[in-house]
Design a protein around this motif. Structure first.
Motif, PDB file in Angstrom:
ATOM      1  N   ILE A 103       0.838  -1.198   0.000  1.00 48.35           N
ATOM      2  CA  ILE A 103       0.000   0.000   0.000  1.00 48.35           C
ATOM      3  C   ILE A 103       0.874   1.249   0.000  1.00 48.35           C
ATOM      4  CG2 ILE A 103      -1.936  -1.137   1.146  1.00 48.35           C
ATOM      5  CD1 ILE A 103      -1.019   0.120   3.762  1.00 48.35           C
ATOM      6  N   LYS A 104       0.338   2.330  -0.538  1.00 47.88           N
ATOM      7  CA  LYS A 104       1.065   3.588  -0.612  1.00 47.88           C
ATOM      8  C   LYS A 104       1.009   4.298   0.736  1.00 47.88           C
ATOM      9  CE  LYS A 104      -0.521   3.994  -5.396  1.00 47.88           C
ATOM     10  NZ  LYS A 104      -1.318   4.817  -6.349  1.00 47.88           N
ATOM     11  N   ASP A 105       1.926   5.233   0.922  1.00 47.14           N
ATOM     12  CA  ASP A 105       1.918   6.038   2.144  1.00 47.14           C
ATOM     13  C   ASP A 105       0.754   7.031   2.118  1.00 47.14           C
ATOM     14  OD1 ASP A 105       4.243   4.725   2.850  1.00 47.14           O
ATOM     15  OD2 ASP A 105       5.556   6.320   2.138  1.00 47.14           O
ATOM     16  N   ASP A 106       0.309   7.397   3.309  1.00 44.60           N
ATOM     17  CA  ASP A 106      -0.769   8.372   3.426  1.00 44.60           C
ATOM     18  C   ASP A 106      -0.275   9.809   3.218  1.00 44.60           C
ATOM     19  OD1 ASP A 106      -2.607   6.364   3.974  1.00 44.60           O
ATOM     20  OD2 ASP A 106      -2.237   6.456   6.148  1.00 44.60           O
ATOM     21  N   TRP A 107       1.020  10.003   3.295  1.00 40.69           N
ATOM     22  CA  TRP A 107       1.581  11.357   3.199  1.00 40.69           C
ATOM     23  C   TRP A 107       2.017  11.673   1.773  1.00 40.69           C
ATOM     24  CZ3 TRP A 107       4.072   7.677   6.543  1.00 40.69           C
ATOM     25  CH2 TRP A 107       3.503   7.621   7.829  1.00 40.69           C
ATOM     26  N   HIS A 108       2.049  12.960   1.448  1.00 42.40           N
ATOM     27  CA  HIS A 108       2.451  13.418   0.122  1.00 42.40           C
ATOM     28  C   HIS A 108       3.456  14.560   0.288  1.00 42.40           C
ATOM     29  CE1 HIS A 108      -0.606  10.941  -1.825  1.00 42.40           C
ATOM     30  NE2 HIS A 108      -1.459  11.355  -0.883  1.00 42.40           N
ATOM     31  N   PRO A 109       4.692  14.209   0.570  1.00 40.70           N
ATOM     32  CA  PRO A 109       5.717  15.237   0.803  1.00 40.70           C
ATOM     33  C   PRO A 109       6.052  16.009  -0.477  1.00 40.70           C
ATOM     34  CG  PRO A 109       6.740  13.082   0.660  1.00 40.70           C
ATOM     35  CD  PRO A 109       5.263  12.838   0.633  1.00 40.70           C
ATOM     36  N   ARG A 110       6.362  17.283  -0.300  1.00 41.30           N
ATOM     37  CA  ARG A 110       6.840  18.115  -1.402  1.00 41.30           C
ATOM     38  C   ARG A 110       8.368  18.192  -1.340  1.00 41.30           C
ATOM     39  NH1 ARG A 110       1.943  20.248   0.277  1.00 41.30           N
ATOM     40  NH2 ARG A 110       0.435  20.681  -1.418  1.00 41.30           N
ATOM     41  N   THR A 111       8.941  18.884  -2.309  1.00 45.62           N
ATOM     42  CA  THR A 111      10.403  18.965  -2.374  1.00 45.62           C
ATOM     43  C   THR A 111      10.991  19.520  -1.089  1.00 45.62           C
ATOM     44  OG1 THR A 111      10.323  19.273  -4.780  1.00 45.62           O
ATOM     45  CG2 THR A 111      12.341  19.942  -3.655  1.00 45.62           C
ATOM     46  N   ALA A 112      10.327  20.505  -0.497  1.00 44.38           N
ATOM     47  CA  ALA A 112      10.838  21.109   0.740  1.00 44.38           C
ATOM     48  C   ALA A 112      10.828  20.128   1.904  1.00 44.38           C
ATOM     49  CB  ALA A 112      10.023  22.344   1.083  1.00 44.38           C
ATOM     50  N   ASP A 113       9.995  19.087   1.823  1.00 41.16           N
ATOM     51  CA  ASP A 113       9.918  18.104   2.904  1.00 41.16           C
ATOM     52  C   ASP A 113      10.954  16.989   2.769  1.00 41.16           C
ATOM     53  OD1 ASP A 113       7.578  19.351   4.043  1.00 41.16           O
ATOM     54  OD2 ASP A 113       6.406  18.448   2.415  1.00 41.16           O
ATOM     55  N   VAL A 114      11.569  16.894   1.590  1.00 39.35           N
ATOM     56  CA  VAL A 114      12.523  15.810   1.355  1.00 39.35           C
ATOM     57  C   VAL A 114      13.874  16.175   1.964  1.00 39.35           C
ATOM     58  CG1 VAL A 114      13.692  14.401  -0.372  1.00 39.35           C
ATOM     59  CG2 VAL A 114      11.335  15.165  -0.768  1.00 39.35           C
ATOM     60  N   VAL A 115      14.375  15.311   2.825  1.00 41.12           N
ATOM     61  CA  VAL A 115      15.671  15.524   3.467  1.00 41.12           C
ATOM     62  C   VAL A 115      16.801  15.305   2.472  1.00 41.12           C
ATOM     63  CG1 VAL A 115      17.213  14.778   5.328  1.00 41.12           C
ATOM     64  CG2 VAL A 115      14.736  14.856   5.695  1.00 41.12           C
ATOM     65  N   GLY A 116      16.643  14.299   1.601  1.00 41.56           N
ATOM     66  CA  GLY A 116      17.672  14.065   0.612  1.00 41.56           C
ATOM     67  C   GLY A 116      17.525  12.711  -0.070  1.00 41.56           C
ATOM     68  N   LEU A 117      18.278  12.553  -1.136  1.00 43.80           N
ATOM     69  CA  LEU A 117      18.330  11.306  -1.881  1.00 43.80           C
ATOM     70  C   LEU A 117      19.276  10.340  -1.185  1.00 43.80           C
ATOM     71  CD1 LEU A 117      17.787   9.684  -4.594  1.00 43.80           C
ATOM     72  CD2 LEU A 117      19.843  10.832  -5.463  1.00 43.80           C
ATOM     73  N   VAL A 118      18.885   9.084  -1.059  1.00 46.58           N
ATOM     74  CA  VAL A 118      19.758   8.087  -0.441  1.00 46.58           C
ATOM     75  C   VAL A 118      20.906   7.787  -1.406  1.00 46.58           C
ATOM     76  CG1 VAL A 118      19.938   5.734   0.438  1.00 46.58           C
ATOM     77  CG2 VAL A 118      17.878   7.083   0.893  1.00 46.58           C
ATOM     78  N   ARG A 119      22.118   8.164  -0.999  1.00 44.51           N
ATOM     79  CA  ARG A 119      23.298   7.970  -1.843  1.00 44.51           C
ATOM     80  C   ARG A 119      24.099   6.738  -1.430  1.00 44.51           C
ATOM     81  NH1 ARG A 119      24.699  12.444  -4.812  1.00 44.51           N
ATOM     82  NH2 ARG A 119      25.986  10.905  -5.868  1.00 44.51           N
ATOM     83  N   TYR A 120      24.157   6.489  -0.138  1.00 42.65           N
ATOM     84  CA  TYR A 120      24.943   5.347   0.358  1.00 42.65           C
ATOM     85  C   TYR A 120      24.152   4.638   1.451  1.00 42.65           C
ATOM     86  CZ  TYR A 120      28.597   8.211  -1.760  1.00 42.65           C
ATOM     87  OH  TYR A 120      29.317   8.993  -2.616  1.00 42.65           O
TER      88      TYR A 120
END
Length: 202
Positions: A103-120
């Motif tokens: 199932i999908k998450d109930d939340w819909h974060p925007r760019t400002a809510d994203v902490v970052g891309l998982v790099r490692y």
């Protein structure tokens, strides 16, 4: 030899500074965050107890695994979730889901809510996330690395040769306080002859 040691010292310092900038945490104004993976919602991609190193991006694409904060005003606001973007956009809100969920998450974060891309992903290293986020601990690391750089031996500079001192002149005379030479007194012009008795003795 001296030039080689000096160059090695600068290269080591530049490498340490570049590493510090690359992994400087967001809590201290950087672009990197360290997030512990809790639960099994991202299995088998990520495991419980892993350390996710995420980096802030200007934009994200569908399919990216990101860490985001639950938006303000929603249940669990402020908590960090690591899930995959499966739809939506950064303006109206992304649709996210865990790889191990149906199932999908109930939340819909925007760019400002994203902490970052998982790099490692560092397996089993999630327990140190609190230490990495602690400014005092990070400051101690930076201070220790700086001490190591300063401890690199360097060849002391050779003392500069003093210019040769002028040899004393062979000209007769006694130097005065100003460094000039006074002429030796002439007996023929001494007061004894100029103003003395001019009578001749037999």
């Amino acid at each position: 030899m001296r030039q080689g040691l000096r160059m090695s010292r600068w290269i080591l310092l530049a490498t340490l500074l570049a590493g510090a900038v690359m992994f400087w945490p967001q809590s201290l104004g950087g672009h990197v965050a360290y997030v512990r993976v809790d639960g099994t919602s991202m299995y088998p991609t990520l495991h419980n107890g892993d350390l996710a190193v995420v980096r802030k991006q200007s934009a994200y694409r569908i399919g990216d695994i990101v860490a985001y904060r639950i938006p303000h005003g929603e249940f669990g606001a402020g908590a960090i979730v690591i899930h995959r973007l499966i739809a939506g956009d950064g303006t109206s809100g992304y649709v996210t889901k865990g790889d191990n969920r149906t199932i999908k998450d109930d939340w819909h974060p925007r760019t400002a809510d994203v902490v970052g891309l998982v790099r490692y992903d560092v397996p089993g290293a999630g327990n140190i996330v609190a230490d990495l986020s602690n400014p005092m601990w990070l400051g101690g690391i930076v201070g220790g690395l700086t001490a190591v750089v300063m401890a690199v031996p360097s060849t002391p500079r050779r003392a500069r040769r003093q210019p040769p001192q002028p040899r004393p002149s062979r000209h007769s005379g006694t130097p005065d306080l100003a460094g000039e030479r006074r002429p030796e007194p002439n007996p023929e012009r001494s007061p004894a002859f100029a103003g003395g008795d001019s009578r001749r003795h037999p």
